[in-house]
Design a protein around this motif. Structure first.
Motif, PDB file in Angstrom:
ATOM      1  N   VAL A   1       0.816  -1.204   0.000  1.00 38.73           N
ATOM      2  CA  VAL A   1       0.000   0.000   0.000  1.00 38.73           C
ATOM      3  C   VAL A   1       0.854   1.260   0.000  1.00 38.73           C
ATOM      4  O   VAL A   1       0.543   2.239  -0.647  1.00 38.73           O
ATOM      5  CB  VAL A   1      -0.932   0.011   1.234  1.00 38.73           C
ATOM      6  CG1 VAL A   1      -1.771   1.264   1.226  1.00 38.73           C
ATOM      7  CG2 VAL A   1      -1.802  -1.229   1.236  1.00 38.73           C
ATOM      8  N   SER A   2       1.962   1.193   0.734  1.00 38.47           N
ATOM      9  CA  SER A   2       2.792   2.388   0.849  1.00 38.47           C
ATOM     10  C   SER A   2       3.940   2.374  -0.150  1.00 38.47           C
ATOM     11  O   SER A   2       4.995   2.898   0.109  1.00 38.47           O
ATOM     12  CB  SER A   2       3.354   2.487   2.261  1.00 38.47           C
ATOM     13  OG  SER A   2       4.140   1.347   2.542  1.00 38.47           O
ATOM     14  N   GLY A   3       3.688   1.782  -1.268  1.00 37.39           N
ATOM     15  CA  GLY A   3       4.760   1.632  -2.247  1.00 37.39           C
ATOM     16  C   GLY A   3       5.091   2.912  -2.983  1.00 37.39           C
ATOM     17  O   GLY A   3       5.053   2.976  -4.198  1.00 37.39           O
ATOM     18  N   VAL A   4       5.428   3.914  -2.240  1.00 37.24           N
ATOM     19  CA  VAL A   4       5.709   5.186  -2.872  1.00 37.24           C
ATOM     20  C   VAL A   4       7.200   5.422  -2.999  1.00 37.24           C
ATOM     21  O   VAL A   4       7.682   6.006  -3.938  1.00 37.24           O
ATOM     22  CB  VAL A   4       5.079   6.317  -2.051  1.00 37.24           C
ATOM     23  CG1 VAL A   4       5.538   7.661  -2.562  1.00 37.24           C
ATOM     24  CG2 VAL A   4       3.572   6.198  -2.126  1.00 37.24           C
ATOM     25  N   ARG A   5       7.903   4.918  -2.005  1.00 39.53           N
ATOM     26  CA  ARG A   5       9.351   5.125  -2.017  1.00 39.53           C
ATOM     27  C   ARG A   5       9.986   4.297  -3.129  1.00 39.53           C
ATOM     28  O   ARG A   5       9.448   3.294  -3.558  1.00 39.53           O
ATOM     29  CB  ARG A   5       9.933   4.704  -0.672  1.00 39.53           C
ATOM     30  CG  ARG A   5       9.236   5.385   0.483  1.00 39.53           C
ATOM     31  CD  ARG A   5       9.605   6.828   0.565  1.00 39.53           C
ATOM     32  NE  ARG A   5      11.050   6.963   0.595  1.00 39.53           N
ATOM     33  CZ  ARG A   5      11.654   8.134   0.531  1.00 39.53           C
ATOM     34  NH1 ARG A   5      10.955   9.217   0.376  1.00 39.53           N
ATOM     35  NH2 ARG A   5      12.948   8.207   0.575  1.00 39.53           N
TER      36      ARG A   5
ATOM     37  N   ALA B   1      -2.025   6.984  -2.888  1.00 43.41           N
ATOM     38  CA  ALA B   1      -1.907   5.537  -3.098  1.00 43.41           C
ATOM     39  C   ALA B   1      -2.703   4.772  -2.050  1.00 43.41           C
ATOM     40  O   ALA B   1      -3.401   3.793  -2.360  1.00 43.41           O
ATOM     41  CB  ALA B   1      -0.440   5.122  -3.055  1.00 43.41           C
ATOM     42  N   ALA B   2      -2.611   5.227  -0.821  1.00 41.85           N
ATOM     43  CA  ALA B   2      -3.302   4.533   0.260  1.00 41.85           C
ATOM     44  C   ALA B   2      -4.819   4.589   0.059  1.00 41.85           C
ATOM     45  O   ALA B   2      -5.520   3.589   0.235  1.00 41.85           O
ATOM     46  CB  ALA B   2      -2.926   5.146   1.598  1.00 41.85           C
ATOM     47  N   CYS B   3      -5.301   5.749  -0.315  1.00 38.07           N
ATOM     48  CA  CYS B   3      -6.740   5.912  -0.510  1.00 38.07           C
ATOM     49  C   CYS B   3      -7.263   5.025  -1.641  1.00 38.07           C
ATOM     50  O   CYS B   3      -8.415   4.588  -1.617  1.00 38.07           O
ATOM     51  CB  CYS B   3      -7.069   7.373  -0.809  1.00 38.07           C
ATOM     52  SG  CYS B   3      -6.944   8.439   0.628  1.00 38.07           S
TER      53      CYS B   3
END
Lengths: 232, 232
Positions: free
Chosen positions: A227-231, B96-98
């Motif tokens: 879900v937090s795959g932003v980095r 992304a989380a949303c």
DNA sequence: CTAAAATTGGAACCATGGTTCAAATTTTGA
DNA sequence: TCAAAATTTGAACCATGGTTCCAATTTTAG
């Protein structure tokens, strides 16, 4: 109660330009100093520590810039006193809470609540509390020590609650820092003309922070790190 | 992924000394700029925003002080980009989380976790994120706006969880600020050589913060205000 | 009342640090 | 290879703001 300036374990004892003179003048001098501290605190609050100039502080305290140095050796000393006073209050609060016989949760709420009041109530220059690095090396050490003592006391409370099973087991150190971060942060967003009073904020905030410590078993599902795959 | 400097809704579009030149040199220029930003971020981290001088930043980036101004119009712009990049990442994380279909609690944990990573991972100059007031008036506005958008998004998540009954009812605004304060504060105490890794910290912290939102009925007893009788 | 001490004002000093500048060097494009 | 553009440098500029100085004024004490 407003504690006297040179009481307790104040870090700097000899300062300014004080010879031992008549008790009368010493009183007056001390009072003036407090006024200046409050003025400085006000300027710190509305301008931010860095942007607060000696000239503006002097002006706020109805003083000439030069005269300001008759009462304080410099900006550093003013800052030092502001931070020291704030920490003194917080230490007193945690001490008082520990002395009471209520559950640990209640004690912690009291401490957090007092902390919030310390940050937001008029009187203090608590904004300065947030910027310890602004102090030059020599003056910083005693303040750091005092701040650490405070944090240690809070952490002890948290750990105690965990040990007693009143709180869920966990990293007391981390949680303590989280709590302190949340309360310190209030100084950043609080506005006196806001909807909620300081007392309400203090109550709600301490409620929330202590609630997160509850002993109820955490029902967390498998963490979806995706879900937090932003980095990168 | 490292996003390109002048992408999306960057606040300043025309800057530095960029004429439309060969694509080759433009690439190189852009790359150099990123290096400088990272160097600046490093200096910000270890010196603190105020104490970080242009000369030191230049030195860290293997540049002469004067040359630094060939890539950035000044310290303000460097700071602006650092803050903007950090906010951009955080906004992406919350977005992304949303988009995911997991419970709100899980979403919030993901956001908080990403936020912590953003603050502590090497790459970014996230320390700068904490000092918005350092920007001069004109540049500040867009950053404030972006920061507010982020806060609003997080608050929306909290409020949604409350509405759905997944969380206990309460002041979403206040709780949101508490959470953000806790995660922002990590930049103050985190040390790379500490016992816990960034990932561990992110996990524990987000766990704790979301746990405090639990729907379980608060079993708070009558508050003994006397305990915190420290203030005047 | 009077001399010494304390206080006050405001201009001037000076270190810090962001910024500018003009010339030297390298890179680019043909 | 050559001229134009881009890059680089380090010294110098200058605004800011903390601090110092000293003379003027007020207060204290005998």
């Amino acid at each position: 109660m407003v504690q006297i300036l040179n009481s307790g374990s104040n870090p700097t004892s000899g300062l300014g330009s004080n010879r031992l003179s008549s008790e009368r003048v010493r009183r007056k001098n001390e009072a003036r100093r407090l006024e200046i501290l409050h003025a400085a605190a006000r300027v710190f609050r509305r301008r931010g520590l860095a942007a607060a100039g000696m000239r503006e502080i002097a002006d706020e305290a109805d003083l000439s810039p030069g005269n300001l140095y008759h009462y304080f050796s410099g900006k550093d000393e003013i800052l030092l006193f502001c931070q020291d006073r704030t920490l003194e209050h917080m230490l007193a609060a945690v001490k008082a809470a520990c002395a009471s016989k209520v559950p640990v949760a209640e004690q912690l709420r009291a401490v957090m609540s007092a902390h919030v009041h310390c940050m937001l109530d008029e009187l203090e220059g608590a904004t300065a509390h947030l910027e310890v690095e602004a102090l030059p090396e020599p003056l910083r050490a005693p303040i750091i020590a005092k701040r650490d003592a405070y944090e240690r006391a809070v952490r002890a409370l948290v750990a105690q609650g965990m040990k007693r099973g009143e709180f869920a087991a966990g990293d007391a150190s981390l949680v303590t820092r989280a709590m302190l971060g949340a309360v310190n942060w209030t100084a950043r967003w609080y506005r006196p003309d806001g909807a909620r009073s300081v007392t309400e904020i203090a109550r709600s905030l301490s409620d929330y922070l202590v609630r997160g410590l509850a002993a109820a078993p955490s029902t967390r599902s498998a963490r979806t790190a995706a879900v937090s795959g932003v980095r990168k």
